[in-house]
Design a protein around this motif. Sequence first.
Motif, PDB file in Angstrom:
ATOM      1  N   PRO A 226     -28.137 -44.666 138.879  1.00  0.00           N
ATOM      2  CA  PRO A 226     -29.432 -44.096 139.257  1.00  0.00           C
ATOM      3  C   PRO A 226     -29.320 -42.577 139.286  1.00  0.00           C
ATOM      4  CG  PRO A 226     -28.743 -45.817 140.797  1.00  0.00           C
ATOM      5  CD  PRO A 226     -27.572 -45.513 139.947  1.00  0.00           C
ATOM      6  N   TYR A 227     -30.266 -41.901 138.664  1.00  0.00           N
ATOM      7  CA  TYR A 227     -30.167 -40.445 138.504  1.00  0.00           C
ATOM      8  C   TYR A 227     -31.285 -39.707 139.234  1.00  0.00           C
ATOM      9  CZ  TYR A 227     -29.543 -35.990 136.033  1.00  0.00           C
ATOM     10  OH  TYR A 227     -29.339 -34.666 135.724  1.00  0.00           O
ATOM     11  N   LEU A 228     -32.515 -40.183 139.032  1.00  0.00           N
ATOM     12  CA  LEU A 228     -33.671 -39.571 139.682  1.00  0.00           C
ATOM     13  C   LEU A 228     -34.585 -40.664 140.224  1.00  0.00           C
ATOM     14  CD1 LEU A 228     -34.577 -36.801 137.074  1.00  0.00           C
ATOM     15  CD2 LEU A 228     -33.423 -36.484 139.270  1.00  0.00           C
ATOM     16  N   PRO A 229     -35.062 -40.544 141.448  1.00  0.00           N
ATOM     17  CA  PRO A 229     -34.764 -39.488 142.406  1.00  0.00           C
ATOM     18  C   PRO A 229     -33.315 -39.549 142.890  1.00  0.00           C
ATOM     19  CG  PRO A 229     -36.015 -41.222 143.476  1.00  0.00           C
ATOM     20  CD  PRO A 229     -35.996 -41.558 142.012  1.00  0.00           C
ATOM     21  N   GLU A 230     -32.781 -38.416 143.264  1.00  0.00           N
ATOM     22  CA  GLU A 230     -31.408 -38.332 143.721  1.00  0.00           C
ATOM     23  C   GLU A 230     -31.228 -39.086 145.040  1.00  0.00           C
ATOM     24  OE1 GLU A 230     -30.350 -34.266 144.068  1.00  0.00           O
ATOM     25  OE2 GLU A 230     -30.414 -33.881 141.905  1.00  0.00           O
ATOM     26  N   GLY A 231     -30.039 -39.624 145.222  1.00  0.00           N
ATOM     27  CA  GLY A 231     -29.710 -40.254 146.496  1.00  0.00           C
ATOM     28  C   GLY A 231     -29.784 -41.759 146.517  1.00  0.00           C
ATOM     29  N   LEU A 232     -30.142 -42.394 145.401  1.00  0.00           N
ATOM     30  CA  LEU A 232     -30.161 -43.851 145.340  1.00  0.00           C
ATOM     31  C   LEU A 232     -28.800 -44.380 144.897  1.00  0.00           C
ATOM     32  CD1 LEU A 232     -33.645 -44.416 143.653  1.00  0.00           C
ATOM     33  CD2 LEU A 232     -33.038 -44.807 146.068  1.00  0.00           C
ATOM     34  N   ARG A 233     -28.473 -45.586 145.344  1.00  0.00           N
ATOM     35  CA  ARG A 233     -27.200 -46.198 144.974  1.00  0.00           C
ATOM     36  C   ARG A 233     -27.385 -47.703 144.842  1.00  0.00           C
ATOM     37  NH1 ARG A 233     -27.216 -45.475 150.440  1.00  0.00           N
ATOM     38  NH2 ARG A 233     -26.503 -47.244 151.716  1.00  0.00           N
ATOM     39  N   TYR A 234     -26.435 -48.346 144.155  1.00  0.00           N
ATOM     40  CA  TYR A 234     -26.494 -49.794 144.005  1.00  0.00           C
ATOM     41  C   TYR A 234     -26.124 -50.504 145.308  1.00  0.00           C
ATOM     42  CZ  TYR A 234     -26.611 -49.204 138.904  1.00  0.00           C
ATOM     43  OH  TYR A 234     -26.951 -48.858 137.632  1.00  0.00           O
ATOM     44  N   ASP A 235     -26.648 -51.707 145.464  1.00  0.00           N
ATOM     45  CA  ASP A 235     -26.182 -52.604 146.511  1.00  0.00           C
ATOM     46  C   ASP A 235     -24.864 -53.216 146.056  1.00  0.00           C
ATOM     47  OD1 ASP A 235     -26.514 -54.401 148.909  1.00  0.00           O
ATOM     48  OD2 ASP A 235     -26.520 -55.896 147.316  1.00  0.00           O
ATOM     49  N   ALA A 236     -23.832 -53.134 146.882  1.00  0.00           N
ATOM     50  CA  ALA A 236     -22.499 -53.590 146.478  1.00  0.00           C
ATOM     51  C   ALA A 236     -22.457 -55.080 146.162  1.00  0.00           C
ATOM     52  CB  ALA A 236     -21.495 -53.258 147.589  1.00  0.00           C
ATOM     53  N   GLN A 237     -23.370 -55.857 146.714  1.00  0.00           N
ATOM     54  CA  GLN A 237     -23.369 -57.293 146.476  1.00  0.00           C
ATOM     55  C   GLN A 237     -24.076 -57.698 145.192  1.00  0.00           C
ATOM     56  OE1 GLN A 237     -21.540 -59.267 148.538  1.00  0.00           O
ATOM     57  NE2 GLN A 237     -21.038 -57.292 149.513  1.00  0.00           N
ATOM     58  N   GLU A 238     -24.951 -56.826 144.675  1.00  0.00           N
ATOM     59  CA  GLU A 238     -25.717 -57.192 143.483  1.00  0.00           C
ATOM     60  C   GLU A 238     -25.454 -56.303 142.282  1.00  0.00           C
ATOM     61  OE1 GLU A 238     -29.716 -58.620 143.622  1.00  0.00           O
ATOM     62  OE2 GLU A 238     -29.732 -58.606 145.823  1.00  0.00           O
ATOM     63  N   GLY A 239     -25.286 -55.002 142.523  1.00  0.00           N
ATOM     64  CA  GLY A 239     -25.089 -54.098 141.400  1.00  0.00           C
ATOM     65  C   GLY A 239     -26.319 -54.034 140.521  1.00  0.00           C
ATOM     66  N   ALA A 240     -26.095 -53.746 139.215  1.00  0.00           N
ATOM     67  CA  ALA A 240     -27.194 -53.684 138.241  1.00  0.00           C
ATOM     68  C   ALA A 240     -27.362 -55.047 137.595  1.00  0.00           C
ATOM     69  CB  ALA A 240     -26.885 -52.628 137.185  1.00  0.00           C
ATOM     70  N   GLY A 241     -28.574 -55.585 137.664  1.00  0.00           N
ATOM     71  CA  GLY A 241     -28.780 -56.947 137.210  1.00  0.00           C
ATOM     72  C   GLY A 241     -29.630 -57.075 135.966  1.00  0.00           C
ATOM     73  N   GLU A 242     -29.545 -58.232 135.321  1.00  0.00           N
ATOM     74  CA  GLU A 242     -30.343 -58.510 134.122  1.00  0.00           C
ATOM     75  C   GLU A 242     -31.831 -58.574 134.464  1.00  0.00           C
ATOM     76  OE1 GLU A 242     -31.005 -62.142 130.881  1.00  0.00           O
ATOM     77  OE2 GLU A 242     -29.708 -62.405 132.621  1.00  0.00           O
ATOM     78  N   VAL A 243     -32.156 -59.175 135.605  1.00  0.00           N
ATOM     79  CA  VAL A 243     -33.545 -59.379 135.993  1.00  0.00           C
ATOM     80  C   VAL A 243     -34.002 -58.338 137.002  1.00  0.00           C
ATOM     81  CG1 VAL A 243     -35.170 -60.984 137.076  1.00  0.00           C
ATOM     82  CG2 VAL A 243     -33.399 -61.832 135.508  1.00  0.00           C
ATOM     83  N   GLY A 258     -44.503 -49.619 141.054  1.00  0.00           N
ATOM     84  CA  GLY A 258     -44.927 -49.001 139.802  1.00  0.00           C
ATOM     85  C   GLY A 258     -44.281 -47.657 139.531  1.00  0.00           C
ATOM     86  N   ASP A 259     -43.732 -47.005 140.564  1.00  0.00           N
ATOM     87  CA  ASP A 259     -43.002 -45.752 140.334  1.00  0.00           C
ATOM     88  C   ASP A 259     -41.755 -46.018 139.489  1.00  0.00           C
ATOM     89  OD1 ASP A 259     -44.826 -44.300 141.747  1.00  0.00           O
ATOM     90  OD2 ASP A 259     -43.602 -44.106 143.560  1.00  0.00           O
ATOM     91  N   LYS A 260     -41.270 -44.972 138.861  1.00  0.00           N
ATOM     92  CA  LYS A 260     -40.105 -45.109 137.988  1.00  0.00           C
ATOM     93  C   LYS A 260     -38.845 -44.551 138.654  1.00  0.00           C
ATOM     94  CE  LYS A 260     -42.439 -46.561 134.307  1.00  0.00           C
ATOM     95  NZ  LYS A 260     -43.818 -46.457 134.827  1.00  0.00           N
ATOM     96  N   VAL A 261     -37.737 -45.242 138.404  1.00  0.00           N
ATOM     97  CA  VAL A 261     -36.410 -44.718 138.733  1.00  0.00           C
ATOM     98  C   VAL A 261     -35.695 -44.464 137.413  1.00  0.00           C
ATOM     99  CG1 VAL A 261     -34.167 -45.178 139.799  1.00  0.00           C
ATOM    100  CG2 VAL A 261     -36.282 -45.916 140.943  1.00  0.00           C
ATOM    101  N   TRP A 262     -35.141 -43.271 137.284  1.00  0.00           N
ATOM    102  CA  TRP A 262     -34.488 -42.865 136.036  1.00  0.00           C
ATOM    103  C   TRP A 262     -32.981 -43.050 136.151  1.00  0.00           C
ATOM    104  CZ3 TRP A 262     -37.275 -41.368 131.745  1.00  0.00           C
ATOM    105  CH2 TRP A 262     -38.649 -41.188 131.955  1.00  0.00           C
ATOM    106  N   PHE A 263     -32.393 -43.580 135.067  1.00  0.00           N
ATOM    107  CA  PHE A 263     -30.967 -43.886 135.037  1.00  0.00           C
ATOM    108  C   PHE A 263     -30.279 -43.129 133.904  1.00  0.00           C
ATOM    109  CE2 PHE A 263     -32.917 -47.447 137.117  1.00  0.00           C
ATOM    110  CZ  PHE A 263     -31.978 -47.979 137.977  1.00  0.00           C
ATOM    111  N   ARG A 264     -29.016 -42.837 134.100  1.00  0.00           N
ATOM    112  CA  ARG A 264     -28.148 -42.376 133.011  1.00  0.00           C
ATOM    113  C   ARG A 264     -27.269 -43.537 132.586  1.00  0.00           C
ATOM    114  NH1 ARG A 264     -24.464 -37.641 134.620  1.00  0.00           N
ATOM    115  NH2 ARG A 264     -24.097 -37.564 132.372  1.00  0.00           N
ATOM    116  N   HIS A 265     -27.155 -43.764 131.283  1.00  0.00           N
ATOM    117  CA  HIS A 265     -26.255 -44.794 130.797  1.00  0.00           C
ATOM    118  C   HIS A 265     -24.832 -44.251 130.749  1.00  0.00           C
ATOM    119  CE1 HIS A 265     -24.882 -48.341 128.697  1.00  0.00           C
ATOM    120  NE2 HIS A 265     -26.111 -48.826 128.665  1.00  0.00           N
ATOM    121  N   ALA A 266     -23.863 -45.160 130.715  1.00  0.00           N
ATOM    122  CA  ALA A 266     -22.464 -44.744 130.625  1.00  0.00           C
ATOM    123  C   ALA A 266     -22.127 -44.246 129.230  1.00  0.00           C
ATOM    124  CB  ALA A 266     -21.538 -45.894 131.012  1.00  0.00           C
ATOM    125  N   LYS A 267     -22.777 -44.818 128.212  1.00  0.00           N
ATOM    126  CA  LYS A 267     -22.506 -44.450 126.829  1.00  0.00           C
ATOM    127  C   LYS A 267     -23.818 -44.202 126.092  1.00  0.00           C
ATOM    128  CE  LYS A 267     -17.998 -46.496 125.821  1.00  0.00           C
ATOM    129  NZ  LYS A 267     -17.266 -47.384 124.882  1.00  0.00           N
TER     130      LYS A 267
END
Length: 301
Positions: A226-243, A258-267
Motif C-alpha cells: 500500500p502506497y497512498l494514502p500513507e500509513g496503511l499496512r496489511y493484516d498479518a493473518q490475511e495479507g494481499a488476497g485474490e478476492v 469507493g475511495d481508491k488505495v494506491w499500491f506499488r508492485h514489487a516488479k
Amino acid sequence: SAFAELAADPKLAGAVTVMVDDHAQLELIDASRAGGREEIRVCLELDTSLRMLGGRVRIGALRSPLRSPAQLAELARSVARRPGFRLVGLMAYEGHVAGVGDALAGRPLRSRAIRLMQSAARKELAVRRAEVVRAVRAVAPDLEFVNGGGTGSVQHTAAETAVTEIAAGSGLYVPRLFDNYTSFTGRPAALFAQPVVRRPGVGVVTVLGGGYPASGAAGADRSPVPYLPEGLRYDAQEGAGEVQTPLLGSPADDLLIGDKVWFRHAKAGELCERFDALDLIEGDRITASVPTYRGEGQTFL
C-alpha cells in the motif's frame, strides 16, 4: 510446442528472434517449420553466473548451459550450418548483478556481501563476455546485437565494448524491489489502484482483490505494498488476497466506500501481466492510455 510454433509462424517472419542454448531447441523449431517459410532469426544465450570454489558455488539464474567461448562457438556453427536459420544476436543478462538490490534495509552485513559478490561477478563476466563475443563473431561476423545488463548495472555494463545494447526497462517503472540499490535511485512511476469495498471496523478497510505476487522466491518482498494514502499496512493473518485485501492503520478511518488505495508492485513485468492498459499521467491529467501486450490480446507465457 508454443516455443517452436512461435518461431515458425510465417506471420511473424522477421519480427521474432528466438533465443536458444541447446541443439535440441533448433531441432524442435526445424521440425515445426513448413517448407518455404522465412528464415528464423536466432539469438544464443550465455550463462553469466558467477562460479566459485571450483564450480561448487554458483550464483546467478539457472538459465543457459553455455558458459565458455568454445561452447557458444560450437552452437553458433550449428546455427550457421542449418538451412533457414540466421544467427543475429547474443544474450548475456547478468541478473545477479542487474536485478539484485545491494542496499537491503536493516541488513547491512548481507548488503555488504551482495556488493562484494557483484563486484567479483562484474569483473569475471566482463572478461568472459568479451571472449565469447569474439568467438561467436568469428562464426557470425554480422552479429546484430549483444545484449547485457539491466537497471542495476547500466553504468558498469555500458563500459564493456563487447556489449551493444542494455535492456533496463523495469527501472523506468521503479517497482518496490528497485528501492534497494546503491547505484540507482528513482521515483515510483507505476501504481495500481483498488477500490474500498468494506469497512469492517475502526482502523480497517477492505479493498477489492490486490493479491498480485511477483515472481521469485516467495516472501514478503514479492507482494505489492500500500502506497497512498500513507500509513496503511496489511493484516498479518490475511495479507494481499485474490478476492479481498484488508488494510490496517489510522488512515483507513478517512476512507469511504469507493475511495481508491494506491499500491506499488514489487516488479514491473507482473504489473503489465495483470492489466490491459497503462494510463499515462502528467500533473493531474491522463494524457494517454497505452495497451500492455495483454491488452493487445497477446499471451506469450
